[in-house]
Motif scaffolding. Structure first.
Motif, PDB file in Angstrom:
ATOM      1  N   UNK A   3     -24.351 -18.731   7.313  1.00 31.79           N
ATOM      2  CA  UNK A   3     -24.803 -19.183   7.684  1.00 31.79           C
ATOM      3  C   UNK A   3     -24.485 -20.441   8.912  1.00 31.79           C
ATOM      4  N   UNK A   4     -25.125 -19.555  10.161  1.00 34.08           N
ATOM      5  CA  UNK A   4     -25.049 -20.156  11.633  1.00 34.08           C
ATOM      6  C   UNK A   4     -23.350 -19.049  12.570  1.00 34.08           C
ATOM      7  N   UNK A   5     -22.620 -18.870  11.513  1.00 40.67           N
ATOM      8  CA  UNK A   5     -21.834 -18.093  12.298  1.00 40.67           C
ATOM      9  C   UNK A   5     -21.482 -17.509  13.227  1.00 40.67           C
ATOM     10  N   UNK A   6     -21.187 -17.452  14.407  1.00 41.41           N
ATOM     11  CA  UNK A   6     -21.453 -16.343  15.552  1.00 41.41           C
ATOM     12  C   UNK A   6     -20.392 -16.109  15.229  1.00 41.41           C
ATOM     13  N   UNK A   7     -20.524 -14.398  15.171  1.00 39.02           N
ATOM     14  CA  UNK A   7     -19.613 -13.433  15.137  1.00 39.02           C
ATOM     15  C   UNK A   7     -20.593 -12.355  16.639  1.00 39.02           C
ATOM     16  N   UNK A   8     -18.498 -11.695  17.204  1.00 45.15           N
ATOM     17  CA  UNK A   8     -18.999 -10.506  17.747  1.00 45.15           C
ATOM     18  C   UNK A   8     -19.144  -9.401  17.708  1.00 45.15           C
ATOM     19  N   UNK A  38     -24.060  -2.943   8.830  1.00 47.84           N
ATOM     20  CA  UNK A  38     -23.352  -3.779   9.071  1.00 47.84           C
ATOM     21  C   UNK A  38     -23.804  -4.719  10.077  1.00 47.84           C
ATOM     22  N   UNK A  39     -24.383  -4.888  11.245  1.00 49.92           N
ATOM     23  CA  UNK A  39     -25.050  -5.476  11.657  1.00 49.92           C
ATOM     24  C   UNK A  39     -26.058  -6.269  10.785  1.00 49.92           C
ATOM     25  N   UNK A  40     -26.791  -5.482  10.522  1.00 44.59           N
ATOM     26  CA  UNK A  40     -28.176  -5.775   9.408  1.00 44.59           C
ATOM     27  C   UNK A  40     -27.844  -6.861   8.418  1.00 44.59           C
ATOM     28  N   UNK A  41     -26.826  -6.217   7.745  1.00 44.40           N
ATOM     29  CA  UNK A  41     -25.536  -7.281   7.028  1.00 44.40           C
ATOM     30  C   UNK A  41     -25.473  -8.453   6.991  1.00 44.40           C
ATOM     31  N   UNK A  42     -24.766  -8.719   8.054  1.00 47.76           N
ATOM     32  CA  UNK A  42     -24.198  -9.788   9.275  1.00 47.76           C
ATOM     33  C   UNK A  42     -25.383 -11.074   8.926  1.00 47.76           C
ATOM     34  N   UNK A  43     -26.308 -10.100   9.747  1.00 44.57           N
ATOM     35  CA  UNK A  43     -27.175 -11.057  10.233  1.00 44.57           C
ATOM     36  C   UNK A  43     -28.268 -11.397   8.962  1.00 44.57           C
ATOM     37  N   UNK A  44     -28.327 -10.528   7.601  1.00 47.52           N
ATOM     38  CA  UNK A  44     -29.092 -10.892   6.697  1.00 47.52           C
ATOM     39  C   UNK A  44     -28.332 -12.464   5.789  1.00 47.52           C
ATOM     40  N   UNK A  45     -27.275 -12.218   5.781  1.00 49.03           N
ATOM     41  CA  UNK A  45     -26.126 -13.408   5.698  1.00 49.03           C
ATOM     42  C   UNK A  45     -25.901 -14.630   6.238  1.00 49.03           C
ATOM     43  N   UNK A  46     -26.717 -14.855   7.698  1.00 48.74           N
ATOM     44  CA  UNK A  46     -26.797 -15.976   8.074  1.00 48.74           C
ATOM     45  C   UNK A  46     -26.322 -16.424   9.592  1.00 48.74           C
ATOM     46  N   UNK A  47     -25.361 -14.999   9.515  1.00 47.69           N
ATOM     47  CA  UNK A  47     -24.599 -14.858  11.205  1.00 47.69           C
ATOM     48  C   UNK A  47     -24.631 -14.623  11.971  1.00 47.69           C
ATOM     49  N   UNK A  48     -24.812 -14.934  13.222  1.00 49.72           N
ATOM     50  CA  UNK A  48     -25.398 -14.549  14.887  1.00 49.72           C
ATOM     51  C   UNK A  48     -24.758 -14.215  15.267  1.00 49.72           C
ATOM     52  N   UNK A  49     -25.390 -13.717  15.996  1.00 50.98           N
ATOM     53  CA  UNK A  49     -24.224 -12.102  17.038  1.00 50.98           C
ATOM     54  C   UNK A  49     -24.525 -13.126  18.415  1.00 50.98           C
ATOM     55  N   UNK A  50     -23.540 -12.920  19.094  1.00 50.74           N
ATOM     56  CA  UNK A  50     -23.782 -13.595  20.385  1.00 50.74           C
ATOM     57  C   UNK A  50     -22.543 -12.984  21.597  1.00 50.74           C
ATOM     58  N   UNK A  51     -22.571 -11.816  21.631  1.00 49.00           N
ATOM     59  CA  UNK A  51     -22.182 -10.961  22.476  1.00 49.00           C
ATOM     60  C   UNK A  51     -21.668  -9.642  22.226  1.00 49.00           C
ATOM     61  N   UNK A  52     -21.607  -8.790  22.734  1.00 46.46           N
ATOM     62  CA  UNK A  52     -20.570  -7.466  22.450  1.00 46.46           C
ATOM     63  C   UNK A  52     -19.444  -7.356  23.298  1.00 46.46           C
ATOM     64  N   UNK A  53     -19.014  -6.598  22.646  1.00 49.17           N
ATOM     65  CA  UNK A  53     -17.032  -6.390  23.770  1.00 49.17           C
ATOM     66  C   UNK A  53     -16.841  -5.335  23.661  1.00 49.17           C
ATOM     67  N   UNK A  54     -16.067  -4.979  24.998  1.00 50.11           N
ATOM     68  CA  UNK A  54     -16.319  -3.862  25.321  1.00 50.11           C
ATOM     69  C   UNK A  54     -14.674  -2.601  24.733  1.00 50.11           C
ATOM     70  N   UNK A  55     -15.167  -1.556  24.484  1.00 56.31           N
ATOM     71  CA  UNK A  55     -14.057  -0.668  23.556  1.00 56.31           C
ATOM     72  C   UNK A  55     -13.635   0.320  24.711  1.00 56.31           C
ATOM     73  N   UNK A  56     -13.032   1.551  24.511  1.00 56.89           N
ATOM     74  CA  UNK A  56     -12.445   2.525  25.384  1.00 56.89           C
ATOM     75  C   UNK A  56     -13.861   3.276  25.025  1.00 56.89           C
ATOM     76  N   UNK A  57     -13.522   4.542  26.476  1.00 55.72           N
ATOM     77  CA  UNK A  57     -14.970   5.957  26.686  1.00 55.72           C
ATOM     78  C   UNK A  57     -14.599   6.449  25.328  1.00 55.72           C
ATOM     79  N   UNK A  58     -15.842   6.672  24.627  1.00 53.67           N
ATOM     80  CA  UNK A  58     -16.270   7.503  23.590  1.00 53.67           C
ATOM     81  C   UNK A  58     -14.926   6.905  22.060  1.00 53.67           C
TER      82      UNK A  58
END
Length: 99
Positions: A3-8, A38-58
């Motif tokens: 509930x309300x846990x912010x996740x990146x 994975x994002x659906x499950x996190x949201x269903x459990x009450x997590x709140x996505x707040x940002x996206x983080x960078x990754x290497x190309x592909x």
């Protein structure tokens, strides 16, 4: 449960209404209609996505850099990089933006 846990979220994970470029310019602007499981499950459990983080190309590099978002650097020393596919997350944690 989360509930309300912010996740990146790594930039390679589909998030409805956002593009997933995986660091390639050809994928800019291709918006997703639905969230990744994975994002659906996190949201269903009450997590709140707040940002996206960078990754290497592909997601196939030892350095966390791509032509879309550029190089990810260490928040404490810009001449160093976090490396790897979770480099953006490492910088977010190192900079105090996440736990």
């Amino acid at each position: 449960m989360l509930q309300g846990l912010p996740v990146s979220i790594k930039e390679c994970v589909a998030w409805a209404g956002h593009d997933v470029t995986i660091g390639t310019a050809g994928r800019i602007g291709r918006l997703h209609d639905d969230d990744a499981v994975v994002l659906k499950v996190l949201k269903e459990q009450g997590a709140v996505p707040f940002c996206r983080t960078n990754i290497p190309q592909t997601m196939l590099s030892y350095e966390c850099s791509n032509p879309v978002f550029g190089a990810t650097t260490n928040p404490h020393s810009s001449d160093k990089g976090p490396g790897g596919s979770s480099g953006g997350e490492g910088c977010l944690i190192g900079g105090g933006g996440s736990l």
